[in-house]
Motif scaffolding. Structure first.
Motif, short mmCIF file in Angstrom:
data_model
loop_
_atom_site.label_atom_id
_atom_site.label_comp_id
_atom_site.label_asym_id
_atom_site.label_seq_id
_atom_site.Cartn_x
_atom_site.Cartn_y
_atom_site.Cartn_z
N PRO A 83 -2.60 36.38 -47.99
CA PRO A 83 -1.72 35.27 -47.61
C PRO A 83 -0.96 34.65 -48.76
N PHE A 84 0.24 34.18 -48.44
CA PHE A 84 1.00 33.38 -49.40
C PHE A 84 1.93 32.45 -48.62
N ARG A 85 2.39 31.42 -49.26
CA ARG A 85 3.31 30.43 -48.70
C ARG A 85 2.80 29.83 -47.39
N GLY A 86 1.51 29.51 -47.38
CA GLY A 86 0.94 28.82 -46.23
C GLY A 86 0.63 29.69 -45.04
N GLU A 87 0.64 30.99 -45.19
CA GLU A 87 0.30 31.88 -44.06
C GLU A 87 -1.17 31.70 -43.67
N PRO A 88 -1.51 31.94 -42.41
CA PRO A 88 -2.93 31.88 -42.02
C PRO A 88 -3.77 32.82 -42.89
#
Length: 211
Positions: A83-88
């Protein structure tokens, strides 16, 4: 319908005045691309504003929904993601897939405008920074997934996915030698009425959210 968006879904009013013919397809795509860019920013800003507890709760609900959607994963290869940039965050779910007899792969960007490569991964395997500084397997065999989990920025009722604009997943899905079951994963609040799908867009087989 335009009242549902942060910016107008059509930019035809900004084209050259006095034109008495329909815009060429490239003009229509330019409008859609501009709308997608604005909508992508709006959705990413909202996602990044979620606090840690809310993200954790959403990830747990998404993981449970994935289990119901996929069923047994034993003997199957699932492409997950880092995950990156607030992904689950589905890393714990990915480890449980392995514990249940499944295999996990992670997508790797080889170069711009190329399809993704899926590399097998297990906990402890070395990782390196790839495109956008995302961790990817440093080495390992390239595999063909049975199931592809595609993180999304937005989605619509027809299961079309709004991604980050690079076209990597669409390009990859169009060239896979064997059809995979493709699941878009994201937050329920990321749903839009339509992403204005274009010929190159490929609909997901299912969308799984925290709702």
């Amino acid at each position: 319908m335009s009242g549902e968006y942060a910016s107008p879904p059509c930019f035809m009013h900004e084209l050259e005045p006095g034109r008495d013919h329909a815009p060429a397809p490239r003009d229509a795509w330019a409008d859609v691309a501009r709308w997608r860019q604005a909508e992508r920013k709006r959705l990413l800003d909202a996602r990044l504003a979620l606090d840690v507890a809310a993200r954790h709760d959403s990830a747990n609900r998404i993981a449970a929904a994935l289990d119901r959607t996929i069923g047994k994963t034993g003997g199957r290869t699932v492409s997950s993601y880092w995950p990156f940039r607030g992904e689950p965050d589905l890393r714990n779910w990915s480890i449980r897939v392995i514990e249940r007899g499944g295999r996990i792969a992670l997508p790797v960007v080889i170069r711009k405008n190329w399809p993704l490569e899926f590399r097998a991964w297990t906990p402890g395997d070395p990782l390196e920074r790839g495109m956008w500084n995302i961790l990817v397997p440093a080495r390992g065999p390239s595999v063909q997934p049975d199931i592809v989990i595609a993180p999304l920025v937005g989605f619509d009722a027809a299961n079309y996915r709004l991604g980050y604009g690079g076209g990597f997943f669409d390009r990859t899905l169009a060239t896979l030698p064997r059809r995979a079951f493709v699941i878009g994963v994201g937050y329920a609040a990321s749903r839009v009425a339509t992403i204005y799908p274009q010929p190159h867009d490929i609909a997901m087989d299912a969308i799984v959210t925290d709702a």
